[in-house]
Scaffold this active site. Structure first.
Site, PDB file in Angstrom:
ATOM      1  N   ASP A  61      -3.183  23.387  22.723  1.00  0.00           N
ATOM      2  CA  ASP A  61      -3.610  24.375  21.590  1.00  0.00           C
ATOM      3  C   ASP A  61      -2.913  23.758  20.210  1.00  0.00           C
ATOM      4  O   ASP A  61      -1.943  24.050  19.884  1.00  0.00           O
ATOM      5  CB  ASP A  61      -3.342  25.778  21.728  1.00  0.00           C
ATOM      6  CG  ASP A  61      -4.131  26.610  20.562  1.00  0.00           C
ATOM      7  OD1 ASP A  61      -5.220  26.531  20.573  1.00  0.00           O
ATOM      8  OD2 ASP A  61      -3.668  27.567  20.330  1.00  0.00           O
ATOM      9  N   THR A  94      -8.412  24.298  15.397  1.00  0.00           N
ATOM     10  CA  THR A  94      -7.232  23.938  14.919  1.00  0.00           C
ATOM     11  C   THR A  94      -6.733  22.505  14.724  1.00  0.00           C
ATOM     12  O   THR A  94      -6.251  21.870  13.796  1.00  0.00           O
ATOM     13  CB  THR A  94      -6.012  24.921  15.285  1.00  0.00           C
ATOM     14  OG1 THR A  94      -5.753  24.618  16.658  1.00  0.00           O
ATOM     15  CG2 THR A  94      -6.258  26.496  15.345  1.00  0.00           C
ATOM     16  N   THR A  95      -7.103  21.953  15.893  1.00  0.00           N
ATOM     17  CA  THR A  95      -6.669  20.487  16.053  1.00  0.00           C
ATOM     18  C   THR A  95      -7.424  19.713  15.039  1.00  0.00           C
ATOM     19  O   THR A  95      -6.946  18.929  14.323  1.00  0.00           O
ATOM     20  CB  THR A  95      -6.980  20.064  17.462  1.00  0.00           C
ATOM     21  OG1 THR A  95      -6.392  20.917  18.249  1.00  0.00           O
ATOM     22  CG2 THR A  95      -6.046  18.738  17.702  1.00  0.00           C
ATOM     23  N   ASP A 386      -9.669  31.465  22.113  1.00  0.00           N
ATOM     24  CA  ASP A 386     -10.580  30.360  21.660  1.00  0.00           C
ATOM     25  C   ASP A 386     -12.018  30.768  21.644  1.00  0.00           C
ATOM     26  O   ASP A 386     -12.920  30.748  20.832  1.00  0.00           O
ATOM     27  CB  ASP A 386     -10.259  28.860  21.880  1.00  0.00           C
ATOM     28  CG  ASP A 386      -9.067  28.499  21.400  1.00  0.00           C
ATOM     29  OD1 ASP A 386      -8.439  29.195  20.676  1.00  0.00           O
ATOM     30  OD2 ASP A 386      -8.710  27.283  21.849  1.00  0.00           O
TER      31      ASP A 386
HETATM   32  P1  ADP Z   1      -9.692  22.226  18.297  1.00  0.00           P
HETATM   33  O1  ADP Z   1      -8.186  22.778  18.431  1.00  0.00           O
HETATM   34  O2  ADP Z   1      -9.910  21.603  17.262  1.00  0.00           O
HETATM   35  O3  ADP Z   1     -10.560  23.420  18.915  1.00  0.00           O
HETATM   36  P2  ADP Z   1     -10.123  21.033  20.908  1.00  0.00           P
HETATM   37  O4  ADP Z   1      -9.209  20.287  21.764  1.00  0.00           O
HETATM   38  O5  ADP Z   1     -10.839  22.462  21.409  1.00  0.00           O
HETATM   39  O6  ADP Z   1      -9.495  20.947  19.607  1.00  0.00           O
HETATM   40  O7  ADP Z   1     -11.316  19.983  20.877  1.00  0.00           O
HETATM   41  C1  ADP Z   1     -12.504  20.477  19.915  1.00  0.00           C
HETATM   42  C2  ADP Z   1     -13.470  19.277  20.067  1.00  0.00           C
HETATM   43  O8  ADP Z   1     -14.096  18.903  21.489  1.00  0.00           O
HETATM   44  C3  ADP Z   1     -14.744  19.797  19.479  1.00  0.00           C
HETATM   45  O9  ADP Z   1     -15.110  18.646  18.513  1.00  0.00           O
HETATM   46  C4  ADP Z   1     -15.891  19.988  20.504  1.00  0.00           C
HETATM   47  O10 ADP Z   1     -17.257  19.605  19.955  1.00  0.00           O
HETATM   48  C5  ADP Z   1     -15.326  18.976  21.509  1.00  0.00           C
HETATM   49  N1  ADP Z   1     -15.956  19.057  22.800  1.00  0.00           N
HETATM   50  C6  ADP Z   1     -15.877  20.182  23.709  1.00  0.00           C
HETATM   51  N2  ADP Z   1     -16.581  19.994  24.595  1.00  0.00           N
HETATM   52  C7  ADP Z   1     -16.932  18.883  24.778  1.00  0.00           C
HETATM   53  C8  ADP Z   1     -17.672  18.105  25.624  1.00  0.00           C
HETATM   54  N3  ADP Z   1     -18.222  18.640  26.895  1.00  0.00           N
HETATM   55  N4  ADP Z   1     -18.061  16.735  25.229  1.00  0.00           N
HETATM   56  C9  ADP Z   1     -17.781  16.318  24.288  1.00  0.00           C
HETATM   57  N5  ADP Z   1     -17.107  17.017  23.293  1.00  0.00           N
HETATM   58  C10 ADP Z   1     -16.735  18.330  23.590  1.00  0.00           C
HETATM   59 MG    MG Z   2     -11.004  24.243  20.476  1.00  0.00          MG
END
Ligand code: ADP
Ligand code: MG
Length: 535
Positions: A61, A94-95, A386
Site C-alpha cells: 500500500d 495512492t501509488t 481500498d
Molecule cells: P494504487 O495504490 O495506485 O491503487 P495498486 O497497486 O492498487 O496501486 O495498482 C492499481 C493499478 O493496478 C491500477 O492502475 C489498476 O487499473 C491496475 N490493475 C488492477 N487490477 C488489474 C488487472 N487485473 N490487470 C491490469 N491492471 C490492473
Molecule cells: Mg489500489
C-alpha cells in the site's frame, strides 16, 4: 571605509537558490516515486518495513509505505501528502498519485533543460490537467446501485495483487453488502462500517456481522455468556457513585455513621440497577465505569454488561441496534432500548470479544477480519479499505472508468490532440503531461515482467485505431478490452490523482529558493533538505 554588510538572516541559515533548488526538489520527488514504483498493480511486489522498535509491516500500500518511511526532505514530504490526500479522499490510488507527480516533475526537468521557463511548464500542466478532467467525464461510464456485479468487480480490482487476493471474491461480496446496507438517503459514511480483527482461523473466514463487534469482554464472569433476543441499553454515564469533583472530607465519628454512609451508597447503586431492570434491558453497554457492586447486581439480574465502551462504538451500536444513547438514568425506558437477535461473548485465541449480531436493518455494521497472524490481518485490512473506498467512490458519483492503464492511454492520446491547438512551448508541456500518464501502464507491464515499450506501443496503436478500452489484463498478461475483462475503477481515483499530482508538481516547480534555518537548540528550526536516508 568598507561598507557595513547588510545582514538579513542569521548566519546559520542555509539557502539553495535557483536551479539547484529546483533540481534538489525534483530529485527528492523522483526518489519518492521510485520508492513505491515496484508495488504498483496486481503484479507489484510488497515491502517489508521494520520500525526502530522492530515492529514489522508487510504491505503493498503506497500510503502506508510512505508514512512509515519517516521522510524528512521537504519536497519529498509534499509527495507523501499527495498519497495521504488520495487516501482520505478516495482510499485507493495512492501509488498512482505519487508516481504521476514524480513523473510530471521528472519530465518538467527535461523541459527546464531545454530552457523552457517554469511558468510556461506550469501553465501547460495546468491546461493539461483541466483537459484531463474534461476527457475523464467524457469517458466515464454510469452505474447504478443495482449494478452489484460491477461493484464487486470494482472491489476486486482494488484488491487484486494484495494479500487479499486469495479470498477477494468473498471480500468483494462482503464489501458490497456492507456498503449497500449502511447507505441512506444522506449518503454513505465509511465510519458506519467497523473493521474489527480477530487472530485465529483463516482469511476466508472473514465475515460480515449485521451488528457491532466490540473488543470487550463482559464485566463479570457471572453474567450470561449469550443473551438471545437482546434488549440493549446504551448509557453514557457511569454506574457507580460519583467521585466528587473536588476533594471532600466526610467526618465520621462512629462505626454507626460509617455503616449509614455505606448503606446510603449501596442504596443509590441499587436504585440505579432497578431502573435498568425496569426498562426491560438484558444487555447494557456503558461508556463509563461500572463498579463492583453494580456488576454484582447486574449479574444477579442476568444482565450482560460491558463498560468503558468507546464513544465511537456507542454511536455505532445506536445505529446498528436502533437504540438511543441515554445520558440520564431517568430517561431510560423500553423506548430507548436497541435490539439484536443475540449478544454473545466469543473467545478467539487470546482475544475475548462481544458480538452484537442479527440486528434488523442495521445502519452500522462490522467486517470481522480473521487471519493467522497480525501482519496478514493488517494487510487484509488495508486491502479491504481500498475496496470499500472504491465501491463508495463509485456509488457516490455513479461513474467508473476502465483500469489496467486503458484510461491513462486514452487520456494521453486525447491530450496530445489537444496540445496541437496550443502554442509551441505549452504544447511541449502538455506532451510531457501525456508521457507522465503513460508511465502508469508502462509500470504495470514492467512489474509483471512484460516489456513496457512493446506494451505501450501496442496500447497506443490500438487506441489510435479507436479501441478506447484497450488496456492491460494482468490476469492473462495480455492487451484486451478491459471493460469486458471487468477491470474497473471509480472515476474519482483518476480525477483525484490528476488534481493532486498536478498541484504538487506545480508547487514544487515554482520554488526557486529554499531557505532553511539550521535547527535551533530545541529542534524547532527547519533543516536543510538532505536526501534523508536514501543517499
Ligand atoms: P494504487 O495504490 O495506485 O491503487 P495498486 O497497486 O492498487 O496501486 O495498482 C492499481 C493499478 O493496478 C491500477 O492502475 C489498476 O487499473 C491496475 N490493475 C488492477 N487490477 C488489474 C488487472 N487485473 N490487470 C491490469 N491492471 C490492473
Ligand atoms: Mg489500489
Amino acid at each position: 571605509m568598507a561598507e557595513k554588510p547588510v545582514v538579513l538572516m542569521p548566519e546559520d541559515v542555509q539557502r539553495i537558490l535557483g536551479k539547484d533548488a529546483q533540481r534538489n526538489n525534483i530529485l527528492a520527488a523522483k526518489m519518492v516515486a521510485e520508492m513505491v514504483k515496484t508495488t504498483l498493480g496486481p503484479k507489484g511486489m510488497d515491502k517489508m518495513l521494520v520500525s526502530p522498535t522492530n515492529d514489522i509491516i508487510i504491505t503493498n500500500d503506497g500510503v502506508t509505505i510512505l508514512e512509515e518511511m519517516q521522510i524528512e526532505h521537504p519536497a519529498a514530504k509534499m509527495m507523501v501528502e499527495i498519497a495521504k490526500t488520495q487516501e482520505t479522499e478516495v482510499g485507493d490510488g495512492t501509488t498512482t498519485a505519487v508516481m504521476v507527480a514524480g513523473k510530471l516533475l521528472e519530465n518538467a526537468e527535461k523541459l527546464l533543460d531545454k530552457k523552457i521557463h517554469p511558468t510556461v511548464i506550469t501553465k501547460g500542466y495546468r491546461l493539461a490537467a483541466e483537459k484531463c478532467q474534461e476527457i475523464l467525464s467524457d469517458i466515464a461510464l454510469r452505474i447504478t446501485p443495482e449494478d452489484e456485479d460491477i461493484l464487486k468487480q470494482i472491489a476486486m480490482t482494488a484488491m487484486t495483487g494484495k494479500g487479499a487476493e486469495d479470498a477477494k471474491e468473498t471480500f468483494a461480496e462482503i464489501i458490497v453488502q456492507a456498503v449497500k446496507q449502511v447507505q441512506t438517503e444522506k449518503g454513505i459514511d465509511l465510519d458506519d462500517i467497523k473493521i474489527e480483527k480477530s487472530k485465529g482461523n483463516g482469511i476466508k473466514d472473514t465475515e460480515l456481522i449485521a451488528g457491532i463487534v466490540l473488543d470487550k469482554e463482559k464485566v463479570s464472569q457471572d453474567m450470561p455468556k449469550i443473551v438471545e433476543n437482546a434488549k440493549i441499553a446504551l448509557i453514557d454515564f457511569s454506574l457507580e457513585i460519583k467521585n466528587p469533583e473536588i476533594d471532600t472530607k466526610i467526618s465520621i465519628s462512629s462505626p454507626e455513621q460509617l455503616k449509614n454512609f455505606l448503606d446510603q451508597e449501596e442504596r443509590t447503586i441499587k436504585e440505579m440497577i432497578e431502573k435498568v431492570k425496569d426498562s426491560g434491558a438484558n444487555v447494557i453497554f456503558c461508556q463509563k465505569g461500572i463498579d463492583d457492586f453494580a456488576q454484582y447486581l447486574l449479574a444477579k439480574a442476568g444482565i450482560y454488561a460491558c463498560r468503558r465502551v468507546a464513544r465511537s462504538d456507542m454511536e455505532k451500536l445506536a445505529k446498528s441496534t436502533g437504540g438511543k444513547i441515554v445520558s440520564n438514568l431517568n430517561e431510560l425506558s423500553s423506548l430507548e432500548l436497541g435490539s439484536a437477535e443475540m449478544v454473545e461473548e466469543v473467545k478467539h485465541g487470546d482475544d475475548t470479544m462481544t458480538y452484537v449480531r442479527g440486528c434488523q436493518n442495521p445502519k452500522a455494521l462490522t467486517i470481522l477480519i480473521h487471519g493467522g497472524t497480525e501482519h496478514v490481518i493488517d494487510e487484509i485490512e488495508r486491502a479491504i479499505k481500498d475496496g470499500l473506498g472504491d465501491v463508495i467512490a463509485s456509488l457516490k458519483s455513479g461513474l467508473i472508468v476502465p483500469g489496467g492503464g486503458a484510461i491513462e492511454i486514452e487520456l494521453a492520446r486525447r491530450l496530445r490532440e489537444f496540445g496541437h491547438s496550443l502554442s509551441g512551448r505549452e504544447q511541449l508541456a502538455v506532451e510531457e503531461f501525456a508521457n507522465a500518464l503513460e508511465y502508469i501502464p508502462a509500470t504495470l507491464a514492467e512489474n509483471a515482467g512484460m516489456d513496457p515499450i512493446d506494451v505501450l506501443t501496442e496500447l497506443k496503436s490500438r487506441h489510435d485505431a479507436g479501441e478506447k478500452n484497450a488496456g492491460l489484463n494482468l490476469f492473462k498478461n495480455k492487451i484486451e478490452n478491459v471493460l469486458e475483462a471487468r477491470i474497473l475503477e471509480p472515476l474519482k481515483i483518476k480525477t483525484q490523482v490528476i488534481n493532486s499530482a498536478t498541484e504538487v508538481a506545480i508547487m514544487i516547480l515554482r520554488i526557486d529558493d529554499v531557505i532553511a534555518s539550521s535547527g535551533d537548540k530545541d529542534g524547532k528550526g527547519m533543516r536543510m533538505p538532505s536526501m534523508g536516508g536514501y543517499e
